[in-house]
Enzyme design. Structure first.
Site, PDB file in Angstrom:
ATOM      1  CB  SER A 715     -10.326  -0.111   1.503  1.00 34.69           C
ATOM      2  OG  SER A 715     -10.009   1.124   2.103  1.00 34.69           O
ATOM      3  CE  LYS A 758      -5.882  -0.097   3.021  1.00 32.97           C
ATOM      4  NZ  LYS A 758      -7.001  -0.575   2.190  1.00 32.97           N
TER       5      LYS A 758
END
Length: 829
Positions: A715, A758
């Site tokens: 990511s 996140k």
């Protein structure tokens, strides 16, 4: 040659040998003053008589049956002459015609006291040992063995020392102990033994009669030193005592066991008669009770036939047999199972929703799924239990959710921990033919619950292991398959049991270790963890009241402000769940309880400063957004088991030859993201306004801070490429911007997981703009509006869009001028 009778451990101590024809008695214990022969009477050349299984010692008298022709010739000739012969033991007792090399070189000079010719042709002689000898040279083997010998001194001291006296007394005591342990030896042997005063004769006599191998007795005969011979003899005797004591103990125990069995059988028979007379419960009564209970059971016809067949088999058994209690336990277990017994479900969906909301804050997906299940069950009134798998980090309430579901349904609650289970029998049970056989834990727990439709929590299903005892995860395939578990067979039970009405709920921290076939049978419901706002609500509604109650505090004694709870969450815990949060709340409450008990002053309203005073300095630092004044520093978003976090990726250039250095304890996938980002920049340098020669003139170093913490995952791809583009172009990165997404070599941006955690981490860190893959838009839409109303999202499909959003046109204040040298030179020869 062999001895006329078996001289086993002192059997001859009080016996005499009788010559029936002459009426003479020859004592087997010679008077101690008779030493047999003088040395002057013994010739240097002696005929040697081999003895099988016997070693003759000086002073000892023994009868010998002579059957071999060589030996008969030797004995007859010697008897007609001086009657003196040499006697030696055979090395190989199976040899019928031993040669000189098959007898020991050390033996005993003996005198033939008497010779008797028996009717069967054999000859019996009585011999007395005199002196020990050692062969110097063998002269012949035929017609019998003869040899030159040298007489050996026994070296017994004329006056014994204290040490020798103690040794002799120990030997006598050991001999007495052997006599007591051997009931076959006459009691007169004890007095005969005590009458022996000559130390040499005592040692020789006991050496001759101890229960030892021929080789051991021969070793005693060959020892010249008296002390050493005595100590070796004592060693053999003590060994013999140990053996006799062990035999005596075994005999006593076996005899006792037999007596106990006979006694138990007799008592059982008496008890049976008394019970029959009094009408009490006996084996027959127990069987009748089982038949009555079995007749009332609502079970399948096949199970019914099997059960009554087992009872018929038990009725033919002897109640004293070892198999009887095993068979009875099996029959009792079958009848104890809740065949066809189901608790009634409560279909009040509003009540169920209230219970779920009261016990757990958040977890909307899980609650909706349970309500859906109840709705279908209410409409259809018949539904095979679905297999739910609650997947998420520790401490988010997966196991406790099972209790709430059971309470909402008004079903019994059963929990089975699978952590560390590596024996297939834990699930399927043992064959009942095995010793100590037990049913599997699935069936055992159903027996305890007394219902066939409990809420059954399979805890830690991802931690099942396998070894030589089988694979429990494969055994669970049948249990957790709605199409098969209506006919589950436990190895111990041996008949089918219907598990289709059981509501199975599995819990797992990771899906990677679950067998694919097993994972396919379960409906995965992910519990990603709680946001900071959710943790505050959980603490206010559940954790603080619970800890006050457990520590004896009343509601008015202390209250936690929101700032205090935020301080606990951010400064003292780092987790997805609330387990650590509950522990630190308990620490604070204990401190308050101590102040109350000691009647000390304390603040009843806890602020964040009070938390620091009680718990000390904060354990964790909150990661906040930093400025963008330096090229190559970009904010990324990461997911951890403790929730979401922001991280920084730093890139710097130095003069060199194009070397790439990666640091920060990166995993393989993250390293590959950095290399992919660099490859993309090299292939698209012209689009980005980068001189391609820069890559060969500068070394690149990419670092992710917090180097002690392992980091991995794809990511960080767009964060890496943005950082590299910034450092190579020296362009400024947009302020208060964070991003997450995977990249390909073609520049495509791919979606990643953990978006909720996140995004919330970015919000806590003070970020305003977030770059995500366009395919992650659906994940953002699932986040509550109140959490994202202050954030701006940029959804992208390509790296070019990322750079366009992330990098500003202007350069950083201290921008480097990248000098490019042309290293290509033309040479000719």
């Amino acid at each position: 040659m062999k001895r006329n009778n078996n001289f086993d451990i002192f059997n001859d101590l009080s016996s005499d040998y009788s010559d029936e024809e002459s009426g003479e008695f020859i004592p087997l214990i010679a008077p101690e003053e008779e030493n047999g022969l003088d040395e002057s009477d013994i010739p240097d050349e002696l005929p040697i008589l081999p003895l099988r299984n016997t070693v003759l010692f000086p002073g000892v008298v023994i009868p010998i049956t002579v059957g071999r022709q060589k030996s008969i010739r030797l004995v007859k000739k010697a008897y007609k002459g001086d009657r003196i012969i040499g006697v030696a033991a055979q090395k190989n007792t199976t040899s019928d015609d031993p040669e000189s090399d098959e007898v020991y070189d050390t033996g005993t000079v003996a005198k033939i006291l008497k010779m008797i010719v028996l009717p069967d042709g054999n000859t019996t002689i009585i011999i007395q040992g005199s002196k020990r000898y050692r062969v110097l040279e063998y002269l012949q083997d035929d017609p019998y063995i003869t040899a030159n010998v040298k007489l050996l001194e026994d070296k017994f001291p004329e006056k014994t020392t204290k040490k020798m006296d103690a040794m002799l007394q120990s030997i006598k005591d050991a001999a007495s102990r052997i006599l007591k342990l051997n009931p076959e030896i006459p009691s007169e042997a004890e007095s005969a033994l005590q009458s022996i005063e000559n130390p040499g004769f005592l040692i020789h006599f006991l050496s001759s009669n101890i229960n030892a191998e021929v080789s051991d007795k021969q070793k005693l005969l060959e020892i010249d030193d008296a002390n050493k011979r005595a100590s070796t003899l004592l060693e053999y005797m003590l060994r013999d005592i140990q053996m006799l004591e062990l035999k005596h103990e075994i005999h006593k125990k076996v005899h006792s066991d037999i007596d106990q069995q006979q006694r138990d059988y007799f008592l059982r028979q008496q008890l049976k008669v008394l019970q029959d007379e009094l009408g009490g419960e006996g084996p027959d009564q127990e069987l009748n009770d089982l038949r009555k209970r079995g007749a009332k059971k609502d079970w399948p016809e096949e199970v019914k036939k099997h059960f009554f067949k087992e009872l018929d088999k038990i009725s033919r058994m002897n109640p004293a047999a070892a198999e009887y209690p095993v068979a009875m336990n099996y029959a009792e277990f079958i009848v104890d199972l809740p065949w066809g017994e189901h608790s009634e479900d409560d279909f009040d969906l509003k009540r169920a929703r209230k219970i779920l909301d009261a016990d757990h804050y958040g977890l909307e997906k899980v609650k909706d799924r349970i309500i859906e299940y109840l709705a279908v069950l209410k409409l259809k009134n018949d539904m095979k239990g679905p297999i739910l798998c609650l997947y998420g980090p520790p401490g988010v309430g997966k196991t406790s959710l099972g209790k709430s579901i059971a309470k909402a349904l008004k079903r019994k609650y059963v929990r089975m921990s699978l952590g560390g289970v590596h024996d297939e029998a834990e699930v399927r049970g043992h064959r009942k033919t095995y010793i100590g056989a037990m049913p599997g834990k699935i069936i055992q727990n159903l027996r305890k619950s007394q219902t066939s439709n409990p809420v059954f929590v399979l805890d830690e299903i991802d931690k099942v292991s396998s070894d030589f005892r089988g694979d429990p995860s494969s055994a669970l395939l049948e249990v957790l398959d709605p199409e098969q578990n209506d006919s589950f067979i436990d190895n111990y039970l041996e008949v089918e049991y219907d598990l289709s009405k059981v509501l199975f709920i599995a819990t797992a921290n990771s899906l990677d270790t679950i067998q694919p076939a097993l994972r396919d049978r379960m409906e995965i419901i992910e519990i990603t963890g709680y946001t900071q706002e959710e943790k505050i609500k959980i603490a206010q509604k559940h954790l603080v009241p619970k800890q006050k109650k457990e520590h004896g505090l009343e509601t008015k004694d202390v209250t936690f402000t929101k700032k205090a709870l935020v301080k606990l969450i951010e400064g003292y815990t780092r987790e997805s769940g609330v387990r650590s949060l509950e522990r630190v709340i308990a620490s604070v409450v204990r401190n308050i309880a101590k102040s109350i008990a000691l009647e000390e002053e304390y603040s009843k309203r806890l602020e964040d400063k009070h938390i620091v005073e009680i718990l000390g300095a904060e354990r964790f630092d909150k990661e906040l957004y930093q400025d963008n004044k330096v090229a190559g520093v970009v904010t990324g978003l990461a997911w951890t088991q403790a929730g979401g976090e922001i991280l920084y990726i730093e890139s710097s250039l130095s003069r060199g030859k194009g070397k790439l250095t990666l640091s920060g304890q990166l995993g393989d996938v993250m390293k590959e993201s950095a290399m992919t980002a660099l490859s993309y920049l090299k292939s698209n340098a012209e689009k980005l306004g980068i001189n391609y020669k820069v890559f060969d003139n500068y070394d690149l170093h990419v670092h992710v801070p917090a180097g002690a913490v392992p980091k991995d995952g794809p990511s960080a791809g767009i964060t890496m490429v943005t950082s590299l583009a910034s450092v190579f172009t020296q362009r400024k990165v947009r302020s208060k911007l964070a991003m997450t997404g995977e990249i390909t070599l073609r520049g495509k941006v791919l979606p990643v997981g953990g978006i909720k955690e996140k995004v919330l981490a970015a919000r806590r860190a003070g970020v305003n703009d977030i770059i995500l893959c366009a395919r992650n838009r659906k994940d953002v839409e699932e986040i509550g509006e109140e959490y994202i109303k202050e954030l701006s999202f940029h959804f992208v499909d390509h790296v070019e869009e990322v750079i366009e959003v992330a990098l500003l046109k202007g350069k950083v204040e201290d921008a480097k001028e990248l000098v490019v040298e042309d290293t290509n030179t033309n040479t000719s020869s």
